[in-house]
Design an enzyme around this catalytic site. Structure first.
Site, PDB file in Angstrom:
ATOM      1  N   TYR A   1       0.838  -1.214   0.000  1.00 34.72           N
ATOM      2  CA  TYR A   1       0.000   0.000   0.000  1.00 34.72           C
ATOM      3  C   TYR A   1       0.869   1.259   0.000  1.00 34.72           C
ATOM      4  CZ  TYR A   1      -3.884   3.022   1.611  1.00 34.72           C
ATOM      5  OH  TYR A   1      -4.844   4.004   1.737  1.00 34.72           O
TER       6      TYR A   1
ATOM      7  N   LYS B   1       0.921   4.036  -2.957  1.00 30.07           N
ATOM      8  CA  LYS B   1       0.530   5.422  -2.671  1.00 30.07           C
ATOM      9  C   LYS B   1       1.694   6.390  -2.907  1.00 30.07           C
ATOM     10  CE  LYS B   1      -3.801   4.777  -1.545  1.00 30.07           C
ATOM     11  NZ  LYS B   1      -4.861   5.278  -2.436  1.00 30.07           N
TER      12      LYS B   1
HETATM   13  P1  NDP Z   1     -13.555   2.220   1.152  1.00 29.28           P
HETATM   14  O1  NDP Z   1     -12.995   0.859   1.372  1.00 29.28           O
HETATM   15  O2  NDP Z   1     -14.553   2.768   2.117  1.00 29.28           O
HETATM   16  O3  NDP Z   1     -14.181   2.305  -0.326  1.00 29.28           O
HETATM   17  C1  NDP Z   1     -13.419   1.856  -1.411  1.00 29.28           C
HETATM   18  C2  NDP Z   1     -14.130   2.213  -2.691  1.00 29.28           C
HETATM   19  O4  NDP Z   1     -13.301   1.790  -3.780  1.00 29.28           O
HETATM   20  C3  NDP Z   1     -15.459   1.503  -2.861  1.00 29.28           C
HETATM   21  O5  NDP Z   1     -16.319   2.356  -3.582  1.00 29.28           O
HETATM   22  C4  NDP Z   1     -15.070   0.296  -3.713  1.00 29.28           C
HETATM   23  O6  NDP Z   1     -16.152  -0.214  -4.499  1.00 29.28           O
HETATM   24  C5  NDP Z   1     -14.038   0.926  -4.616  1.00 29.28           C
HETATM   25  N1  NDP Z   1     -13.125  -0.049  -5.229  1.00 29.28           N
HETATM   26  C6  NDP Z   1     -12.285  -0.916  -4.618  1.00 29.28           C
HETATM   27  N2  NDP Z   1     -11.605  -1.621  -5.537  1.00 29.28           N
HETATM   28  C7  NDP Z   1     -12.015  -1.181  -6.748  1.00 29.28           C
HETATM   29  C8  NDP Z   1     -11.705  -1.531  -8.080  1.00 29.28           C
HETATM   30  N3  NDP Z   1     -10.797  -2.487  -8.361  1.00 29.28           N
HETATM   31  N4  NDP Z   1     -12.340  -0.890  -9.092  1.00 29.28           N
HETATM   32  C9  NDP Z   1     -13.265   0.074  -8.836  1.00 29.28           C
HETATM   33  N5  NDP Z   1     -13.610   0.439  -7.590  1.00 29.28           N
HETATM   34  C10 NDP Z   1     -12.995  -0.177  -6.563  1.00 29.28           C
HETATM   35  O7  NDP Z   1     -12.278   3.173   1.051  1.00 29.28           O
HETATM   36  P2  NDP Z   1     -12.019   4.647   1.640  1.00 29.28           P
HETATM   37  O8  NDP Z   1     -13.164   5.523   1.328  1.00 29.28           O
HETATM   38  O9  NDP Z   1     -11.555   4.521   3.028  1.00 29.28           O
HETATM   39  O10 NDP Z   1     -10.748   5.082   0.779  1.00 29.28           O
HETATM   40  C11 NDP Z   1     -10.848   5.759  -0.448  1.00 29.28           C
HETATM   41  C12 NDP Z   1      -9.456   6.114  -0.919  1.00 29.28           C
HETATM   42  O11 NDP Z   1      -8.804   6.907   0.075  1.00 29.28           O
HETATM   43  C13 NDP Z   1      -8.559   4.899  -1.155  1.00 29.28           C
HETATM   44  O12 NDP Z   1      -7.734   5.123  -2.252  1.00 29.28           O
HETATM   45  C14 NDP Z   1      -7.742   4.842   0.126  1.00 29.28           C
HETATM   46  O13 NDP Z   1      -6.519   4.194  -0.079  1.00 29.28           O
HETATM   47  C15 NDP Z   1      -7.574   6.304   0.419  1.00 29.28           C
HETATM   48  N6  NDP Z   1      -7.267   6.608   1.812  1.00 29.28           N
HETATM   49  C16 NDP Z   1      -8.150   6.290   2.817  1.00 29.28           C
HETATM   50  C17 NDP Z   1      -7.840   6.596   4.120  1.00 29.28           C
HETATM   51  C18 NDP Z   1      -8.770   6.306   5.232  1.00 29.28           C
HETATM   52  O14 NDP Z   1      -8.404   6.598   6.375  1.00 29.28           O
HETATM   53  N7  NDP Z   1      -9.949   5.763   5.003  1.00 29.28           N
HETATM   54  C19 NDP Z   1      -6.576   7.244   4.470  1.00 29.28           C
HETATM   55  C20 NDP Z   1      -5.733   7.535   3.341  1.00 29.28           C
HETATM   56  C21 NDP Z   1      -6.085   7.225   2.072  1.00 29.28           C
HETATM   57  P3  NDP Z   1     -17.025  -1.529  -4.003  1.00 29.28           P
HETATM   58  O15 NDP Z   1     -17.707  -1.092  -2.724  1.00 29.28           O
HETATM   59  O16 NDP Z   1     -17.962  -1.782  -5.124  1.00 29.28           O
HETATM   60  O17 NDP Z   1     -16.033  -2.636  -3.771  1.00 29.28           O
END
Ligand code: NDP
Length: 243
Positions: free
Chosen positions: A151, A155
């Protein structure tokens, strides 16, 4: 700061941070394409929330790690003005036990997915001589974290990718920036054991986790007119956790 007449695509826009970004861009006037891969009900809910606040949304299912699917989806949408590469996954584990497939899955979704989506979306942005690409990276890409080699690498890779792409596309009216959230309350962080969440809080100067709206606000700034002259940057939204 109107995005009236603009089309936005938010990968992983169905829930978590992505949903908040969809809602914010819609409030600014953009038509929003909500992408998801496995949970259609979450995408439906996001669409409903956008419509309830008077916006327009379409749902588009595709796996960002599947290049053919990305290209087909972008063709279907036609023209994208704002792309938010938000879809992301974790496959955590200490190096010694991390499987090659854990590495590949995270790279293919979090890093390669951003490249293929950006490459496809940039075509229409070049024609329009206007575009905004915003890559959601992470504090982990800057600080590292035990158990997240895959990860952190993906990133951190997004940060370099953001800068290279920003240089290539700046003269075409396209800005490319990153937003690096710290720990934000979503399903991704709710999975962490309570004691880990407490330790994290103790390391954050502002002493609390962030909200999805905090991240959406940074994206809104970069997508709107106020961010016009900003490119190749990463905006940190982390309560002071990493400076
Ligand atoms: P969630 O796990 O809550 O949501 C992930 C989203 O990504 C869902 O909509 C999921 O769709 C979608 N997704 C996953 N894999 C794929 C794929 N292969 N193709 C298309 N869509 C995909 O994540 P967060 O909201 O927590 O995180 C969002 C972003 O922010 C990420 O990039 C994460 O790394 C980054 N981030 C998050 C942090 C946090 O504290 N939460 C901190 C730092 C960065 P589905 O539900 O259909 O699987």
């Amino acid at each position: 700061m109107s995005l009236e007449g603009k089309v936005a695509l938010v990968t992983g826009g169905s829930r978590g941070i992505g949903r908040a970004i969809c809602l914010r861009l819609s409030k600014m006037g953009a038509k929003v394409y909500v992408n998801y891969v496995s949970r259609p009900e979450a995408a439906e809910e996001t669409k409903k929330l956008i419509e309830e606040q008077g916006g327009t949304a379409e749902i588009i299912a595709f796996d960002v790690a599947d290049t053919d699917a990305v290209q087909a989806a972008l063709k279907e949408i036609g023209s994208v003005d704002i792309l938010v590469n938000n879809a992301g996954i974790t496959r955590d584990g200490l190096m010694a036990r991390m499987k090659e497939s854990d590495w590949d899955d995270v790279m293919n979704t979090n890093l390669k997915g951003a490249f293929t989506c950006a490459k496809a979306a940039a075509r229409s942005m070049m024609k329009n001589r206007w575009g905004r690409i915003i890559n959601i990276t992470s504090v982990i890409g800057f600080a590292g974290n035990a158990g997240q080699a895959n990860y952190a690498a993906a990133k951190a890779g997004l940060v370099g990718f953001t800068k290279a792409m920003a240089r290539e596309y700046a003269s075409r009216g396209i800005t490319v920036n990153g937003v690096a959230p710290g720990y934000i309350v979503t399903e991704m962080t709710e999975k962490l054991p309570v004691e880990v969440q407490e330790t994290i809080k103790s390391e954050i100067p502002m002493a609390s986790l962030g909200s999805v709206e905090d991240v959406a606000g940074a994206v809104a700034y970069l997508a709107g007119d106020d961010g016009r002259y900003v490119t190749g940057q990463t905006l940190h939204v982390n309560g002071g956790m990493y400076m």
